[in-house]
Design a protein around this motif. Structure first.
Motif, PDB file in Angstrom:
ATOM      1  N   GLU A   1       0.832  -1.208   0.000  1.00 45.04           N
ATOM      2  CA  GLU A   1       0.000   0.000   0.000  1.00 45.04           C
ATOM      3  C   GLU A   1       0.867   1.260   0.000  1.00 45.04           C
ATOM      4  O   GLU A   1       0.575   2.230  -0.700  1.00 45.04           O
ATOM      5  CB  GLU A   1      -0.935  -0.007   1.211  1.00 45.04           C
TER       6      GLU A   1
ATOM      7  N   GLN B   1      -8.103  -6.369  -0.368  1.00 48.11           N
ATOM      8  CA  GLN B   1      -8.111  -4.907  -0.377  1.00 48.11           C
ATOM      9  C   GLN B   1      -6.794  -4.374  -0.954  1.00 48.11           C
ATOM     10  O   GLN B   1      -6.788  -3.416  -1.738  1.00 48.11           O
ATOM     11  CB  GLN B   1      -8.326  -4.337   1.022  1.00 48.11           C
TER      12      GLN B   1
ATOM     13  N   LEU C   1      -6.499  -2.003  -4.248  1.00 47.40           N
ATOM     14  CA  LEU C   1      -5.842  -0.692  -4.302  1.00 47.40           C
ATOM     15  C   LEU C   1      -4.779  -0.655  -5.395  1.00 47.40           C
ATOM     16  O   LEU C   1      -4.609   0.361  -6.081  1.00 47.40           O
ATOM     17  CB  LEU C   1      -5.219  -0.369  -2.945  1.00 47.40           C
TER      18      LEU C   1
ATOM     19  N   ILE D   1      -6.512  -0.273  -8.695  1.00 49.95           N
ATOM     20  CA  ILE D   1      -6.956   1.114  -8.892  1.00 49.95           C
ATOM     21  C   ILE D   1      -5.802   1.963  -9.401  1.00 49.95           C
ATOM     22  O   ILE D   1      -5.942   2.735 -10.351  1.00 49.95           O
ATOM     23  CB  ILE D   1      -7.511   1.697  -7.575  1.00 49.95           C
TER      24      ILE D   1
ATOM     25  N   LEU E   1     -12.237  -5.774  -4.274  1.00 52.28           N
ATOM     26  CA  LEU E   1     -12.853  -5.045  -3.163  1.00 52.28           C
ATOM     27  C   LEU E   1     -14.160  -5.699  -2.728  1.00 52.28           C
ATOM     28  O   LEU E   1     -14.494  -5.698  -1.537  1.00 52.28           O
ATOM     29  CB  LEU E   1     -13.080  -3.584  -3.562  1.00 52.28           C
TER      30      LEU E   1
ATOM     31  N   HIS F   1     -13.464   2.355  -0.893  1.00 51.31           N
ATOM     32  CA  HIS F   1     -12.705   2.323  -2.147  1.00 51.31           C
ATOM     33  C   HIS F   1     -13.601   1.999  -3.339  1.00 51.31           C
ATOM     34  O   HIS F   1     -13.385   2.521  -4.446  1.00 51.31           O
ATOM     35  CB  HIS F   1     -11.558   1.316  -2.037  1.00 51.31           C
TER      36      HIS F   1
ATOM     37  N   ASN G   1     -15.316   5.229  -4.241  1.00 50.21           N
ATOM     38  CA  ASN G   1     -14.441   6.122  -4.994  1.00 50.21           C
ATOM     39  C   ASN G   1     -14.407   5.749  -6.479  1.00 50.21           C
ATOM     40  O   ASN G   1     -14.395   6.625  -7.355  1.00 50.21           O
ATOM     41  CB  ASN G   1     -13.019   6.067  -4.426  1.00 50.21           C
TER      42      ASN G   1
END
Length: 358
Positions: free
Chosen positions: A129, A167, A171, A174, A186, A210, A213
């Protein structure tokens, strides 16, 4: 040349600079030494010597056992400090500062547990991350691959850890622009977190946030708004519960004997990382609500109330009062004013915190 120490930060062999405190860490240049100091070394310099230096010789089995247990406690303490520090940096939006702390947690944990331990999974995901947030996808992919390999080798891996993996993969997708694959991961994150913690847990909120978003940037506003509302509601309920625990702890302390020598525990059950995570999500949703074309007065008041609780529990009375007053003024405009009493009570607690401040 083979015996030259490696840089603590980048792993380069030419590392002529040594920390004058612990005298155990080396750096290739001043900038790497400063970066490591800001991220983690300032917090653990005094902890390294007892962990990394050769251990004393013991003359009995009892002393050896006690020495081993003491070393284990020190190692675990070092890992906990580094991991907490890295988590806080990530959730504060400072991924570059998080990386040295997360690498320290990984090195210390690997020495303690071995490189393939399931307990290393959260650290690999945190590094992924951080590197994703820092715009370094190659390093992020490396740590995600390591996390996936550990899960594949661990048939008893919990749903909670699998949720974190999905997760992390979401990310990364994304950041790479692969939104369909991100939504897949997700959705799995939400499913597994729900299975492990329940439908109303804040552990589910990250996946929702997320996903929201993604829908927001795809201009799918109905889906985005629905998920943002769910995020706000989950955190509000959890923070109210934490506030009630805090109040009970304060009451118990006031009623306790002054001669009671029991150690004080956490008053509300929240951690700094949880509060930082909640503040970041809720602040992002608040900004969207305040700038959006539609008014969401009830939800905006709820978010402001939640943020005020976070700052109150974090002992930032001034910020808590500012947000609490905004929530109170907004709640007065609502047709249903049920929340006024709850927000007003929080403002009383904040004022009491002010009066006890030095």
């Amino acid at each position: 040349m083979a015996g030259l120490p490696r840089c603590e930060l980048c792993g380069a062999r030419a590392a002529p600079l040594r920390c004058p405190g612990c005298r155990l860490t080396y750096y290739c240049d001043v900038s790497h030494q400063k970066t490591d100091w800001v991220s983690i070394h300032s917090q653990i310099c005094h902890l390294l010597s007892p962990v990394l230096r050769p251990q004393a010789c013991f003359h009995s089995e009892k002393d050896r056992k006690q020495g081993k247990e003491e070393l284990l406690r020190k190692q675990e303490s070092l890992v906990a400090v580094a991991l907490s520090r890295a988590q806080c940096f990530v959730w504060a939006g400072q991924p570059l500062d998080a990386i040295p702390a997360a690498l320290q947690a990984l090195r210390s944990s690997s020495r303690l547990l071995g490189p393939a331990s399931l307990r290393l999974l959260p650290i690999y995901l945190l590094l992924a991350e951080a590197y994703t947030g820092a715009g370094r996808p190659r390093q992020a992919a490396k740590y995600l691959s390591q996390a996936q390999w550990i899960v594949l080798q661990s048939p008893d891996c919990s749903a909670a850890l699998q949720s974190k993996l999905h997760q992390g993969l979401g990310l990364f997708c994304i950041a790479e622009g692969n939104l369909d694959q991100a939504l897949y991961h997700l959705a799995n994150d939400v499913y597994l977190a729900t299975a492990e913690f329940g439908l109303n847990s804040i552990e589910v909120s990250g996946g929702y946030f997320h996903m929201a978003n993604i829908f927001y940037h795809q201009n799918k506003m109905d889906a985005a708004n629905s998920l943002y509302t769910e995020v706000s509601s989950l955190w509000h309920a959890w923070l109210l519960s934490s506030l009630h625990r805090h109040q009970r702890a304060l009451q118990a302390r006031a009623e306790a004997s002054p001669f009671n020598e029991e150690e004080e525990g956490s008053e509300d059950g929240t951690t700094e990382a949880q509060r930082e995570r909640g503040a970041r999500m809720l602040s992002a949703v608040l900004e969207l609500r305040e700038q959006g074309p539609l008014q969401h007065l009830g939800e905006t008041a709820q978010i402001l109330h939640s943020l005020a609780i976070i700052h109150y529990l974090g002992l930032d009375s001034a910020k808590a009062q500012e947000l609490g007053m905004k929530a109170f003024d907004l709640a007065k405009q609502l047709p249903q004013q049920d929340s006024l009493e709850t927000i007003g009570h929080l403002l009383e607690l904040i004022n009491a915190q002010f009066s006890h401040s030095p």
